[in-house]
Scaffold this active site. Structure first.
Site, mmCIF file in Angstrom:
data_model
loop_
_atom_site.group_PDB
_atom_site.id
_atom_site.type_symbol
_atom_site.label_atom_id
_atom_site.label_comp_id
_atom_site.label_asym_id
_atom_site.label_seq_id
_atom_site.Cartn_x
_atom_site.Cartn_y
_atom_site.Cartn_z
ATOM 1 N N MET A 261 47.290 -24.341 0.026
ATOM 2 C CA MET A 261 47.246 -23.962 -1.383
ATOM 3 C C MET A 261 48.628 -23.510 -1.858
ATOM 4 O O MET A 261 49.597 -23.545 -1.118
ATOM 5 C CB MET A 261 46.188 -22.878 -1.594
ATOM 6 C CG MET A 261 44.776 -23.338 -1.261
ATOM 7 S SD MET A 261 43.520 -22.055 -1.441
ATOM 8 C CE MET A 261 43.227 -22.119 -3.201
ATOM 9 N N GLY A 262 48.696 -23.057 -3.099
ATOM 10 C CA GLY A 262 49.967 -22.610 -3.654
ATOM 11 C C GLY A 262 50.172 -23.037 -5.090
ATOM 12 O O GLY A 262 51.155 -22.655 -5.713
ATOM 13 N N ARG A 263 49.277 -23.875 -5.622
ATOM 14 C CA ARG A 263 49.437 -24.420 -6.982
ATOM 15 C C ARG A 263 50.820 -25.049 -7.137
ATOM 16 O O ARG A 263 51.158 -25.987 -6.431
ATOM 17 C CB ARG A 263 49.183 -23.329 -8.034
ATOM 18 C CG ARG A 263 47.758 -22.845 -8.100
ATOM 19 C CD ARG A 263 47.479 -22.075 -9.372
ATOM 20 N NE ARG A 263 48.407 -20.963 -9.547
ATOM 21 C CZ ARG A 263 48.567 -20.296 -10.684
ATOM 22 N NH1 ARG A 263 47.880 -20.654 -11.745
ATOM 23 N NH2 ARG A 263 49.411 -19.292 -10.772
ATOM 24 N N GLY B 113 49.204 -15.095 -15.216
ATOM 25 C CA GLY B 113 48.372 -15.277 -16.403
ATOM 26 C C GLY B 113 47.662 -13.997 -16.799
ATOM 27 O O GLY B 113 47.609 -13.637 -17.983
ATOM 28 N N ASP C 191 49.665 -17.138 -3.638
ATOM 29 C CA ASP C 191 50.692 -18.170 -3.840
ATOM 30 C C ASP C 191 52.121 -17.642 -3.731
ATOM 31 O O ASP C 191 53.052 -18.415 -3.516
ATOM 32 C CB ASP C 191 50.521 -18.827 -5.216
ATOM 33 C CG ASP C 191 49.146 -19.434 -5.405
ATOM 34 O OD1 ASP C 191 48.560 -19.869 -4.395
ATOM 35 O OD2 ASP C 191 48.663 -19.481 -6.546
ATOM 36 N N GLU D 110 49.656 -28.244 -2.185
ATOM 37 C CA GLU D 110 48.741 -28.912 -3.111
ATOM 38 C C GLU D 110 49.422 -29.320 -4.418
ATOM 39 O O GLU D 110 48.931 -30.184 -5.123
ATOM 40 C CB GLU D 110 47.543 -28.012 -3.407
ATOM 41 C CG GLU D 110 47.895 -26.728 -4.137
ATOM 42 C CD GLU D 110 46.670 -25.866 -4.423
ATOM 43 O OE1 GLU D 110 45.545 -26.316 -4.140
ATOM 44 O OE2 GLU D 110 46.844 -24.739 -4.923
ATOM 45 N N GLN E 3 41.904 -19.951 3.014
ATOM 46 C CA GLN E 3 43.172 -19.217 2.957
ATOM 47 C C GLN E 3 43.038 -17.918 2.155
ATOM 48 O O GLN E 3 43.804 -16.982 2.351
ATOM 49 C CB GLN E 3 44.254 -20.093 2.313
ATOM 50 C CG GLN E 3 44.591 -21.318 3.139
ATOM 51 C CD GLN E 3 45.295 -22.390 2.316
ATOM 52 O OE1 GLN E 3 46.511 -22.419 2.225
ATOM 53 N NE2 GLN E 3 44.519 -23.284 1.719
ATOM 54 N N ARG F 124 47.840 -37.236 18.191
ATOM 55 C CA ARG F 124 47.563 -37.501 16.784
ATOM 56 C C ARG F 124 48.612 -36.880 15.875
ATOM 57 O O ARG F 124 49.331 -35.956 16.244
ATOM 58 C CB ARG F 124 46.193 -36.932 16.395
ATOM 59 C CG ARG F 124 45.022 -37.788 16.862
ATOM 60 C CD ARG F 124 43.714 -37.157 16.485
ATOM 61 N NE ARG F 124 42.599 -38.040 16.839
ATOM 62 C CZ ARG F 124 41.395 -37.625 17.191
ATOM 63 N NH1 ARG F 124 41.135 -36.334 17.259
ATOM 64 N NH2 ARG F 124 40.450 -38.487 17.487
#
Length: 539
Positions: free
Chosen positions: A210-212, A122, A168, A282, A318, A203
């Site tokens: 993250m990473g969009r 962007g 990312d 994400e 991160q 467990r």
């Protein structure tokens, strides 16, 4: 000095008087400061006037104290710091022409016609639009008497060089973006810590990273942590992913299955794997484009497997912390190359982005890279998953294929004939020589499972040449290398011993086990060892 060296030699002060500015925009990432430092010092070396633009595009629009001249000391002791010392902000004003007019006036007032933009796609797209509008912006500023015609003539070209700073790794055209390696370090450290407590309590842990809309962080984290399942936006799971995931988790945990239908009932836990790790990007989606969240995955595991399941969202940790050595070097190299790109630009030169291709910093057309990046988004929107993976690049595709193959719980039946022998029929060996090093075990695991997947027989040779001569050789099975990725040292053992005068004994052992090819993993000693053993194979 050969002709190439003379061509690349950069004379000090060779671009004296040129104005250049550097700013960081969008989300921060580790390694940005290393890039800023490299830009400033390279510019000073070349004799340029170098400016900081603080707070990204917002600082460019606001001007004033947000645009300040930098000196050599301005960037001292910042290479090890995370984030960005000159600040970053998302700017809505710059999206409007009025905001870009203000930015142009502020740059002209300081004689800046060269910009190094450090940010995501962007930020780089905004810079390219600014460049395309530059002449019309100057004309409008002249018409409104904001600048003089002489200034417009003197500064009539704006040159842009972009560096992709994003954890990312979602920008097409570069192997790695600044900050990705550091973010992966944070993720792996967190998973390694989680594994300890997960093992203690048997467990299942779901890690959201993250990473969009890019699954690189999740995919590589899954590959390097032996995660049982991973969800990424470029390659959504099958339509019946709930059943398949539960079946895989169960097989890793249990000795036997009572039933596997809509209402699943399970029995005793295995004495083997006591935990499961699931990684969710994400931006993960299903085949219909609907989001897959960590909570959704948790509900599936709890309702069907009755396992104690927890979610850990790593979030902005991160992005934080000091950059890795790789990101510091990457920022330095890219920053210096960006300055050279600007100094060598002509009025006809299009905006470029400095990318990493293998181990080289290269310049690529910014617009072309942005278009390729946008093509990935479109492919995912059109549900063309194979195309989306392909557009991410060969490295991403190989990582995905490798993960799918290595994380199988057992090799496919097609790898063996009716008698249980590998269909390829080759017999291969693997051993270490020299001192142990991180990553040796991951290499052995990958080699063993790749060979078995092909239908070959693999022997693991313990303790290097000494072990081979002593016959300390093990037929490796798929499960023998489970859990090796995160282990340091050398699970097969290693010694510095070379064959020397015992080369005939080495040959006898290779003949005894019918080893047709040998992988040697180690240091410099491998070169000597390899030549001697190769001669044995030749004979």
């Amino acid at each position: 000095m050969d002709p190439y060296d003379r061509k690349r030699f950069i004379e000090r002060g060779s671009h004296k008087g040129k104005g250049i500015a550097v700013f960081t925009s969008g989300g921060d990432s580790q390694g940005m400061n290393a890039a800023v430092r490299a830009v400033v010092r390279m510019a000073i070396y070349l004799g340029c006037k170098i400016f900081f633009i603080k707070e990204g595009y917002q600082g460019m629009v606001d001007g004033g104290d947000n645009i300040v001249e930098a000196n050599w000391a301005s960037v001292s002791s910042i290479i090890h710091k995370g984030g960005t010392v000159i600040g970053s902000a998302r700017c809505m004003d710059f999206k409007e022409r009025a905001g870009r007019l203000k930015a142009a006036k502020n740059l002209i007032g300081r004689g800046i016609t060269n910009l190094v933009v450090i940010g995501g796609d962007g930020s780089l797209t905004g810079a390219n639009l600014f460049r395309q509008e530059w002449k019309s912006l100057l004309e409008e500023l002249v018409n409104t008497s904001e600048i003089t015609p002489e200034q417009s003539q003197k500064y009539n070209h704006l040159h842009i060089a972009g560096l992709v700073g994003s954890i990312d790794n979602d920008f097409c055209g570069t192997d790695m973006t600044i900050g990705t390696d550091s973010a992966l370090h944070r993720i792996i450290e967190a998973i390694d810590a989680i594994v300890s407590t997960a093992y203690s309590h048997q467990r299942t842990f779901i890690m959201e990273v993250m990473g969009r809309h890019c699954g690189y962080l999740a995919l590589v984290a899954a590959l390097t942590s032996e995660a049982d399942y991973v969800f990424i936006p470029e390659w959504p799971p099958e339509l019946d992913w709930r059943n398949k995931m539960c079946k895989k988790l169960l097989q890793a945990r249990l000795n036997s299955v009572i039933s596997l239908f809509t209402n699943m009932v399970w029995n005793e836990r295995s004495a083997g794997q006591r935990l499961n790790i699931i990684i969710v990007s994400e931006g993960a989606i299903d085949r219909d484009g609907h989001p897959i969240t960590a909570e959704m995955v948790r509900q599936v595991v709890v309702e069907n497997l009755k396992q104690d399941t927890r979610i850990t969202v790593l979030g902005h940790v991160q992005r934080g912390g000091s950059p890795s050595a790789f990101d510091r070097v990457l920022g330095c190299r890219m920053g210096a190359e960006a300055v050279m790109a600007l100094m060598e630009a002509t009025p006809d030169t299009e905006a470029c982005v400095v990318s990493l291709d293998g181990n080289q910093a290269v310049r690529l057309p910014l617009v072309e890279c942005v278009q390729r990046t946008n093509a990935v988004t479109k492919a995912m929107a059109d549900r063309k998953w194979e195309l989306a993976v392909q557009l991410r690049g060969k490295s991403f595709q190989r990582n995905l294929d490798t993960y799918k193959m290595l994380t199988r719980l057992k090799p496919p039946k097609s790898s063996f004939d009716a008698s249980g022998r590998g269909v390829e029929g080759y017999t291969l060996g693997v051993m270490h020589v020299g001192a142990p090093a991180c990553g040796m075990n991951a290499a052995v695991r990958s080699f063993v499972r790749n060979c078995i997947y092909r239908g070959d027989t693999v022997y693991g040779i313990h303790d290097g040449v000494e072990g081979l001569i002593a016959g300390n050789v093990q037929n490796m099975n798929w499960s023998d290398v489970t859990g090796w990725v995160g282990q340091g040292g050398a699970m097969l053992g290693t010694k510095r011993t070379l064959p020397g005068q015992r080369i005939n004994q080495v040959a006898a052992r290779l003949k005894e086990f019918k080893i047709q090819a040998l992988l040697i993993i180690g240091g410099f000693e491998v070169c000597t060892d390899k030549i001697l053993i190769f001669n044995v194979f030749e004979k």
